[in-house]
Motif scaffolding. Sequence first.
Motif, PDB file in Angstrom:
ATOM      1  N   LEU A 126       2.754   0.899  -3.925  1.00  0.00           N
ATOM      2  CA  LEU A 126       2.013   0.746  -5.187  1.00  0.00           C
ATOM      3  C   LEU A 126       1.544   2.078  -5.803  1.00  0.00           C
ATOM      4  CD1 LEU A 126       0.766  -1.438  -7.224  1.00  0.00           C
ATOM      5  CD2 LEU A 126      -1.370  -0.927  -6.044  1.00  0.00           C
ATOM      6  N   ASP A 132      -5.709  13.559 -16.121  1.00  0.00           N
ATOM      7  CA  ASP A 132      -6.677  12.491 -16.302  1.00  0.00           C
ATOM      8  C   ASP A 132      -6.174  11.169 -15.689  1.00  0.00           C
ATOM      9  OD1 ASP A 132      -8.667  10.895 -17.293  1.00  0.00           O
ATOM     10  OD2 ASP A 132      -8.284  11.287 -19.400  1.00  0.00           O
ATOM     11  N   VAL A 133      -4.947  10.770 -16.003  1.00  0.00           N
ATOM     12  CA  VAL A 133      -4.470   9.469 -15.498  1.00  0.00           C
ATOM     13  C   VAL A 133      -4.121   9.539 -14.010  1.00  0.00           C
ATOM     14  CG1 VAL A 133      -3.681   8.733 -17.789  1.00  0.00           C
ATOM     15  CG2 VAL A 133      -2.020   9.708 -16.187  1.00  0.00           C
ATOM     16  N   LEU A 182       2.352   3.191  -9.580  1.00  0.00           N
ATOM     17  CA  LEU A 182       1.298   3.358 -10.598  1.00  0.00           C
ATOM     18  C   LEU A 182       1.324   4.758 -11.200  1.00  0.00           C
ATOM     19  CD1 LEU A 182      -1.812   1.514  -9.084  1.00  0.00           C
ATOM     20  CD2 LEU A 182      -0.181   0.660 -10.795  1.00  0.00           C
ATOM     21  N   THR A 199      -7.718  -1.849  -6.351  1.00  0.00           N
ATOM     22  CA  THR A 199      -7.285  -0.439  -6.365  1.00  0.00           C
ATOM     23  C   THR A 199      -7.337   0.121  -7.780  1.00  0.00           C
ATOM     24  OG1 THR A 199      -5.839  -0.796  -4.464  1.00  0.00           O
ATOM     25  CG2 THR A 199      -5.364   1.131  -5.824  1.00  0.00           C
ATOM     26  N   VAL A 200      -6.771  -0.603  -8.733  1.00  0.00           N
ATOM     27  CA  VAL A 200      -6.745  -0.106 -10.115  1.00  0.00           C
ATOM     28  C   VAL A 200      -8.164   0.033 -10.659  1.00  0.00           C
ATOM     29  CG1 VAL A 200      -6.057  -0.635 -12.485  1.00  0.00           C
ATOM     30  CG2 VAL A 200      -4.437  -1.010 -10.611  1.00  0.00           C
ATOM     31  N   ALA A 236      -7.914   8.101  -7.483  1.00  0.00           N
ATOM     32  CA  ALA A 236      -9.292   7.757  -7.106  1.00  0.00           C
ATOM     33  C   ALA A 236      -9.350   6.304  -6.646  1.00  0.00           C
ATOM     34  CB  ALA A 236     -10.238   7.973  -8.292  1.00  0.00           C
ATOM     35  N   GLY A 237      -8.568   5.439  -7.274  1.00  0.00           N
ATOM     36  CA  GLY A 237      -8.527   4.029  -6.873  1.00  0.00           C
ATOM     37  C   GLY A 237      -7.904   3.857  -5.502  1.00  0.00           C
ATOM     38  N   VAL A 238      -6.847   4.619  -5.239  1.00  0.00           N
ATOM     39  CA  VAL A 238      -6.191   4.556  -3.929  1.00  0.00           C
ATOM     40  C   VAL A 238      -7.163   5.041  -2.855  1.00  0.00           C
ATOM     41  CG1 VAL A 238      -4.306   5.495  -2.524  1.00  0.00           C
ATOM     42  CG2 VAL A 238      -3.885   4.861  -4.916  1.00  0.00           C
ATOM     43  N   LEU A 242      -2.081  -0.610 -16.355  1.00  0.00           N
ATOM     44  CA  LEU A 242      -1.941  -0.511 -14.895  1.00  0.00           C
ATOM     45  C   LEU A 242      -2.120  -1.869 -14.220  1.00  0.00           C
ATOM     46  CD1 LEU A 242      -3.799   2.831 -13.990  1.00  0.00           C
ATOM     47  CD2 LEU A 242      -1.338   2.444 -14.280  1.00  0.00           C
ATOM     48  N   LEU A 260      -5.016   2.429 -20.793  1.00  0.00           N
ATOM     49  CA  LEU A 260      -4.390   2.606 -19.474  1.00  0.00           C
ATOM     50  C   LEU A 260      -4.776   1.539 -18.442  1.00  0.00           C
ATOM     51  CD1 LEU A 260      -2.550   4.640 -17.722  1.00  0.00           C
ATOM     52  CD2 LEU A 260      -4.742   5.385 -16.788  1.00  0.00           C
ATOM     53  N   HIS A 269       4.421  -5.426  -9.868  1.00  0.00           N
ATOM     54  CA  HIS A 269       4.821  -4.865  -8.575  1.00  0.00           C
ATOM     55  C   HIS A 269       4.551  -5.867  -7.444  1.00  0.00           C
ATOM     56  CE1 HIS A 269       6.088  -1.472  -6.169  1.00  0.00           C
ATOM     57  NE2 HIS A 269       5.040  -1.594  -5.388  1.00  0.00           N
ATOM     58  N   ARG A 317      -5.709  11.286 -11.841  1.00  0.00           N
ATOM     59  CA  ARG A 317      -7.015  11.184 -11.166  1.00  0.00           C
ATOM     60  C   ARG A 317      -7.460   9.734 -11.066  1.00  0.00           C
ATOM     61  NH1 ARG A 317     -10.088  15.931 -14.075  1.00  0.00           N
ATOM     62  NH2 ARG A 317      -9.494  17.655 -12.718  1.00  0.00           N
ATOM     63  N   THR A 318      -7.287   8.985 -12.150  1.00  0.00           N
ATOM     64  CA  THR A 318      -7.694   7.572 -12.143  1.00  0.00           C
ATOM     65  C   THR A 318      -6.943   6.794 -11.064  1.00  0.00           C
ATOM     66  OG1 THR A 318      -8.196   7.642 -14.503  1.00  0.00           O
ATOM     67  CG2 THR A 318      -7.833   5.465 -13.548  1.00  0.00           C
ATOM     68  N   VAL A 319      -5.621   6.969 -11.033  1.00  0.00           N
ATOM     69  CA  VAL A 319      -4.825   6.217 -10.060  1.00  0.00           C
ATOM     70  C   VAL A 319      -5.198   6.612  -8.634  1.00  0.00           C
ATOM     71  CG1 VAL A 319      -2.492   5.836  -9.156  1.00  0.00           C
ATOM     72  CG2 VAL A 319      -2.880   5.845 -11.631  1.00  0.00           C
ATOM     73  N   ALA A 354     -11.048   0.228  -9.072  1.00  0.00           N
ATOM     74  CA  ALA A 354     -11.861   1.231  -8.370  1.00  0.00           C
ATOM     75  C   ALA A 354     -11.574   2.614  -8.954  1.00  0.00           C
ATOM     76  CB  ALA A 354     -11.561   1.213  -6.872  1.00  0.00           C
ATOM     77  N   GLY A 355     -10.324   2.872  -9.305  1.00  0.00           N
ATOM     78  CA  GLY A 355      -9.972   4.160  -9.906  1.00  0.00           C
ATOM     79  C   GLY A 355     -10.586   4.319 -11.281  1.00  0.00           C
ATOM     80  N   VAL A 356     -10.581   3.243 -12.065  1.00  0.00           N
ATOM     81  CA  VAL A 356     -11.193   3.283 -13.400  1.00  0.00           C
ATOM     82  C   VAL A 356     -12.693   3.543 -13.264  1.00  0.00           C
ATOM     83  CG1 VAL A 356     -11.697   1.927 -15.475  1.00  0.00           C
ATOM     84  CG2 VAL A 356      -9.435   1.764 -14.389  1.00  0.00           C
ATOM     85  N   HIS A 365       0.834  -1.209   0.000  1.00  0.00           N
ATOM     86  CA  HIS A 365       0.000   0.000   0.000  1.00  0.00           C
ATOM     87  C   HIS A 365       0.863   1.250   0.000  1.00  0.00           C
ATOM     88  CE1 HIS A 365      -3.576  -2.348   1.899  1.00  0.00           C
ATOM     89  NE2 HIS A 365      -3.382  -2.621   0.623  1.00  0.00           N
ATOM     90  N   ALA A 396     -14.310   4.935 -10.686  1.00  0.00           N
ATOM     91  CA  ALA A 396     -14.621   6.254 -10.112  1.00  0.00           C
ATOM     92  C   ALA A 396     -14.476   7.362 -11.147  1.00  0.00           C
ATOM     93  CB  ALA A 396     -13.696   6.528  -8.919  1.00  0.00           C
ATOM     94  N   THR A 397     -13.616   7.167 -12.140  1.00  0.00           N
ATOM     95  CA  THR A 397     -13.376   8.227 -13.126  1.00  0.00           C
ATOM     96  C   THR A 397     -13.868   7.825 -14.518  1.00  0.00           C
ATOM     97  OG1 THR A 397     -11.149   7.336 -13.490  1.00  0.00           O
ATOM     98  CG2 THR A 397     -11.354   9.140 -11.912  1.00  0.00           C
ATOM     99  N   ALA A 400     -10.496   5.142  -3.015  1.00  0.00           N
ATOM    100  CA  ALA A 400     -11.660   4.261  -2.878  1.00  0.00           C
ATOM    101  C   ALA A 400     -11.337   3.009  -2.072  1.00  0.00           C
ATOM    102  CB  ALA A 400     -12.194   3.876  -4.255  1.00  0.00           C
ATOM    103  N   THR A 401     -10.082   2.581  -2.102  1.00  0.00           N
ATOM    104  CA  THR A 401      -9.720   1.331  -1.418  1.00  0.00           C
ATOM    105  C   THR A 401      -8.776   1.596  -0.251  1.00  0.00           C
ATOM    106  OG1 THR A 401      -7.940   1.018  -3.032  1.00  0.00           O
ATOM    107  CG2 THR A 401     -10.003  -0.117  -3.472  1.00  0.00           C
TER     108      THR A 401
END
Lengths: 208, 208
Positions: free
Chosen positions: A156, A187-188, A160, B191-192, A194-196, B160, B156, B167, A190-192, B194-196, A153, B198-199, A198-199
Amino acid sequence: MVKRDRPTLTERRAEELRLEIARKAVEIFVADGDTSVTVDRIAEAAGVSPRTFHRHFPAKEDVVRPIFRLSSTQVITALRNAPTTGDVVETLVAAWVSQLHEGTLSDGERQFLKLMASTPQYRLRWMEVDDELSEAMAEFLRERVALGDHPLHRSLPAYLVVHATRHVFDYWILSDSSEDIADLLRDVFRTVLAGVEATRPVPTGDGG
Amino acid sequence: MVKRDRPTLTERRAEELRLEIARKAVEIFVADGDTSVTVDRIAEAAGVSPRTFHRHFPAKEDVVRPIFRLSSTQVITALRNAPTTGDVVETLVAAWVSQLHEGTLSDGERQFLKLMASTPQYRLRWMEVDDELSEAMAEFLRERVALGDHPLHRSLPAYLVVHATRHVFDYWILSDSSEDIADLLRDVFRTVLAGVEATRPVPTGDGG
């Protein structure tokens, strides 16, 4: 592998010389449209002997290392100096854009990166900076994002982010995209993140 | 680079021979605890001439390619044959675990991967499969996850996922972790994705 100590004058001069030789090589690569130029011609253009060239660059492809090291140093410095408050995504975008002139690439720079991205031996030299960037990115994120205690955690998200950046540059350069690099990075990232988020681990209430 | 055509009998036999030589090399690497063994000794152990070895493996380090290619083929086959319904994360975990015996590594396999992860020239041969895996992963995700139309949004997430997997394996192998690899993979895939999610782009209502 990351040098934390202040370099000596001799080391600084050697690095300046390497950067000068590297810039000559890049000029020739771009003018030729390929990387086939001989070490002898690069050395001559830079005003050094082939022997001096090889003392600093064991393999011809090593000549591009100072260019990528300089870029990654600029990003790392921007990350280290960034305020700890403020939007994390925007701070990351700014750190990456800080190394580009006016937030974009010149035609020559783009052509150079296209050669680097599409030639395996050079691509490797470019990718070498990813480890150093991941380390600095991990430091940056730990101060700003709740990551939890598990080693995965903690490492990662930085990994990413650095790889998402690599993916954006590959796409942007190889597809000759005219999109704004800052928008693509935003954009990318935000994606990474947001995943961190959310989890992310549930806070334990002890500040940890 | 991905061969889609059915291989001929000659190609299949050549690949079987390469795999046999590769397995001998791995046995010796593990027994020695390093990769210093000569090509001559590997060839002798595999019952081929050094010339035959070099016909199939131009550089000594190429000898491990068939091992990684076999693993990646197994993962890709599992992804292609996976149902299109069901939990995406669990399907991904199952595809990765499918290539391990009983979901884990033997001591010899772990020692082999440790050598590969920590030796740059071998590590490169391992990383070569990432492109092929990313391509198969992209196909897999496009059928199951709303990705949008932008080329970066389409590529992406797969990139990821593959790098998050890399990793996890690095962490798991280099830290001698006794954690369950399936749990670690599940965690990073969540994690990956959830980010996809959410966005993800707002659906346009035309099924696109």
